[in-house]
Design a protein around this motif. Structure first.
Motif, PDB file in Angstrom:
ATOM      1  N   UNK A 275       0.829  -1.202   0.000  1.00 65.42           N
ATOM      2  CA  UNK A 275       0.000   0.000   0.000  1.00 65.42           C
ATOM      3  C   UNK A 275       0.868   1.260   0.000  1.00 65.42           C
ATOM      4  N   UNK A 276       0.367   2.287  -0.690  1.00 62.68           N
ATOM      5  CA  UNK A 276       1.105   3.542  -0.747  1.00 62.68           C
ATOM      6  C   UNK A 276       0.590   4.560   0.257  1.00 62.68           C
ATOM      7  N   UNK A 277      -0.654   4.405   0.726  1.00 63.06           N
ATOM      8  CA  UNK A 277      -1.216   5.373   1.656  1.00 63.06           C
ATOM      9  C   UNK A 277      -0.579   5.223   3.026  1.00 63.06           C
ATOM     10  N   UNK A 278      -0.079   6.345   3.544  1.00 66.78           N
ATOM     11  CA  UNK A 278       0.537   6.328   4.860  1.00 66.78           C
ATOM     12  C   UNK A 278       0.555   7.719   5.456  1.00 66.78           C
ATOM     13  N   UNK A 279       1.281   7.847   6.561  1.00 66.65           N
ATOM     14  CA  UNK A 279       1.454   9.129   7.226  1.00 66.65           C
ATOM     15  C   UNK A 279       2.939   9.362   7.431  1.00 66.65           C
ATOM     16  N   UNK A 280       3.434  10.526   7.047  1.00 61.89           N
ATOM     17  CA  UNK A 280       4.816  10.897   7.320  1.00 61.89           C
ATOM     18  C   UNK A 280       4.839  12.316   7.863  1.00 61.89           C
ATOM     19  N   UNK A 281       5.510  12.487   8.972  1.00 63.28           N
ATOM     20  CA  UNK A 281       5.627  13.791   9.624  1.00 63.28           C
ATOM     21  C   UNK A 281       4.246  14.392   9.893  1.00 63.28           C
ATOM     22  N   UNK A 282       3.347  13.518  10.421  1.00 59.50           N
ATOM     23  CA  UNK A 282       2.018  13.914  10.920  1.00 59.50           C
ATOM     24  C   UNK A 282       1.058  14.367   9.831  1.00 59.50           C
ATOM     25  N   UNK A 283       1.264  13.946   8.586  1.00 62.54           N
ATOM     26  CA  UNK A 283       0.299  14.274   7.543  1.00 62.54           C
ATOM     27  C   UNK A 283       0.210  13.118   6.553  1.00 62.54           C
ATOM     28  N   UNK A 284      -0.975  12.995   5.919  1.00 58.80           N
ATOM     29  CA  UNK A 284      -1.179  11.916   4.969  1.00 58.80           C
ATOM     30  C   UNK A 284      -0.217  12.054   3.797  1.00 58.80           C
ATOM     31  N   UNK A 285       0.357  10.923   3.373  1.00 59.30           N
ATOM     32  CA  UNK A 285       1.361  10.932   2.312  1.00 59.30           C
ATOM     33  C   UNK A 285       1.238   9.673   1.475  1.00 59.30           C
ATOM     34  N   UNK A 286       1.760   9.757   0.276  1.00 55.79           N
ATOM     35  CA  UNK A 286       1.964   8.572  -0.556  1.00 55.79           C
ATOM     36  C   UNK A 286       3.383   8.097  -0.287  1.00 55.79           C
ATOM     37  N   UNK A 287       3.505   6.865   0.212  1.00 53.73           N
ATOM     38  CA  UNK A 287       4.790   6.375   0.723  1.00 53.73           C
ATOM     39  C   UNK A 287       5.257   5.190  -0.104  1.00 53.73           C
ATOM     40  N   UNK A 288       6.537   5.177  -0.466  1.00 55.37           N
ATOM     41  CA  UNK A 288       7.118   3.979  -1.073  1.00 55.37           C
ATOM     42  C   UNK A 288       8.218   3.457  -0.160  1.00 55.37           C
ATOM     43  N   UNK A 289       8.387   2.147  -0.172  1.00 56.26           N
ATOM     44  CA  UNK A 289       9.334   1.488   0.735  1.00 56.26           C
ATOM     45  C   UNK A 289      10.353   0.697  -0.065  1.00 56.26           C
ATOM     46  N   UNK A 290      11.569   0.709   0.417  1.00 56.94           N
ATOM     47  CA  UNK A 290      12.606  -0.138  -0.178  1.00 56.94           C
ATOM     48  C   UNK A 290      13.537  -0.624   0.944  1.00 56.94           C
TER      49      UNK A 290
END
Length: 470
Positions: free
Chosen positions: A105-120
């Motif tokens: 999933x790309x939906x996440x939270x970064x630095x207290x706001x909703x973000x599109x997140x990618x992981x590696x």
């Protein structure tokens, strides 16, 4: 007193040393980015942690103390990291800071706001550690890096601010009793001609992750000159190739004793007065600021400094050791207070003192060129005024035919009085005489072995610096 204007620029690089282990209490540093510079705002230390398990979640709560000079804390905050198979959730003082999905999933939270997140996943072969890297899509400057195994936050970067683990071997000393009390940094007056220190030099094999020793380095004080600025200590450096078993001259090292510091050229400086070790944010704008260790540089922005006094054993003898690092450096310097010649270790390279001769006392055991099972070996390279000399040992049943060439730094082949040698079964010293041999000149010696078919095989290539003037 050395002017503060001798020192320039800072690079905010937090180091990673192999001597830091997983049990070490974590220190963090937060910094703001200004152009190419980084200014530390505050440092943090994990004071306490507790782990709870609720359903699928395993949560670790950290109590963190903020400080600008350790151990004087100005405030405490708390972080909570909860992990299950689908996500990692990080809260700061009960406020959701990151929600980092572990699936696709790309939906996440970064630095207290909703973000599109990618992981590696990234692997550090030197540290043998795998990291989880979470990055906001379209904004790579917003990044969170976690240790994959422990899920500990290693780095957080958001626009112009960063927070990262501060790893340094200095940290394992500064919490020890007396480590940060005022300490005499070095005693150059103890040195006299004939004093010597020897190190083993080891490199980490990237495949096996094992330390391998191939060299021994000797610094020997040959004389003390009187100059206008103060005494100048002249050291002869020799490196022993332990595998090929021969000794190579290295560059001469000069230590100059000014009124307030001991300096190696214009690159390294050590105060000779008492110093207050510790871990602190240093502001070069403070009146009376003096910056040691890197002459000719002038920091213009605040930086981190960590130092401590501890002990090091050479043989059965213990010597006081000073360890110093600041954020303009890649790795810390360390030196024995009674024999102040600094050295630096890294994740892949380290020096260890194994022998000291000082104040008519011997500690440890000197490493010398030693015999091996090799049937033919070069054991030592040395010299007199007229010639470079090679000590050879032939244990073969028949003679060995050699051809030798010598070139200088200008790549000019020197005209030897004799270049072909027949080495019988015994220990032999041969003389490489040439009329224009000069002190402080670089020479490259090549030793070729001639076989029965009159073919030449290069068996030794030896860099050598003539030292007949000292």
């Amino acid at each position: 007193m050395i002017s503060r204007y001798f020192w320039i620029g800072i690079v905010f690089t937090l180091i990673h040393c192999t001597e830091l282990n997983a049990q070490t209490d974590l220190f963090y540093s937060r910094a703001k980015i200004f152009g190419n510079g980084f200014v530390p705002i505050v440092m943090e230390k994990i004071l306490d942690k507790k782990v709870t398990v609720t359903g699928e979640d395993t949560c670790t709560e950290y109590s963190i103390g903020e400080f600008s000079e350790y151990p004087q804390f100005r405030d405490t905050i708390s972080y909570q990291t909860c992990i299950n198979s689908n996500y990692i959730e990080i809260r700061s003082s009960s406020v959701l800071r990151h929600f980092l999905p572990l699936d696709d999933k790309e939906d996440g939270v970064m630095f207290s706001r909703k973000s599109k997140v990618k992981r590696r996943t990234e692997f550090d072969s030197v540290k043998n550690t795998r990291y989880l890297v979470f990055e906001e899509i379209g904004h790579p400057e917003n990044t969170v890096i976690l240790d994959e195994k422990t899920k500990v936050t290693i780095f957080e970067g958001q626009k112009t601010e960063q927070r990262r683990v501060f790893e340094s071997e200095v940290l394992k000393y500064i919490e020890n009793k007396d480590a940060t009390l005022p300490a005499l940094v070095c005693r150059p007056d103890y040195l006299k001609p004939g004093d010597a220190i020897q190190f083993t030099i080891e490199a980490k094999n990237p495949q096996t992750q094992q330390w391998e020793s191939g060299f021994a380095l000797m610094h020997k004080l040959v004389r003390i000159d009187t100059t206008e600025s103060g005494p100048r200590y002249v050291f002869l450096n020799q490196i022993i190739h332990l595998n090929d078993q021969f000794i190579e001259n290295r560059d001469t090292l000069f230590l100059t004793h000014f009124s307030d510091g001991l300096f190696i050229g214009s690159n390294i400086g050590m105060p000779v007065a008492y110093y207050q070790p510790g871990l602190r944010i240093v502001n070069p704008e403070i009146p009376g600021f003096v910056y040691y260790m890197q002459p000719m540089e002038t920091p213009t922005m605040p930086f981190l400094e960590a130092s401590a006094k501890t002990d090091i054993n050479v043989g059965v003898e213990a010597f006081p050791l000073f360890v110093y690092w600041n954020s303009t450096m890649q790795n810390p310097y360390r030196w024995m207070i009674d024999f102040p010649l600094p050295w630096r270790n890294s994740e892949t390279f380290r020096q260890t003192p194994v022998f000291v001769f000082s104040q008519n006392k011997i500690a440890g055991k000197v490493i010398d060129v030693y015999a091996s099972a090799k049937p033919f070996q070069l054991q030592k390279v040395w010299e007199n005024q007229q010639a470079i000399q090679l000590d050879l040992n032939n244990s073969e049943s028949k003679s060995v035919n050699l051809n030798i060439t010598v070139t200088n730094a200008a790549l000019e082949v020197q005209k030897l009085s004799k270049s072909d040698f027949k080495i019988k079964k015994k220990k032999t010293t041969i003389q490489l005489e040439f009329p224009n041999k000069e002190p402080n000149q670089y020479y490259l010696i090549k030793v070729f072995r001639k076989n029965d078919k009159k073919q030449f095989e290069l068996i030794y290539e030896i860099p050598y610096i003539s030292r007949t003037d000292i």
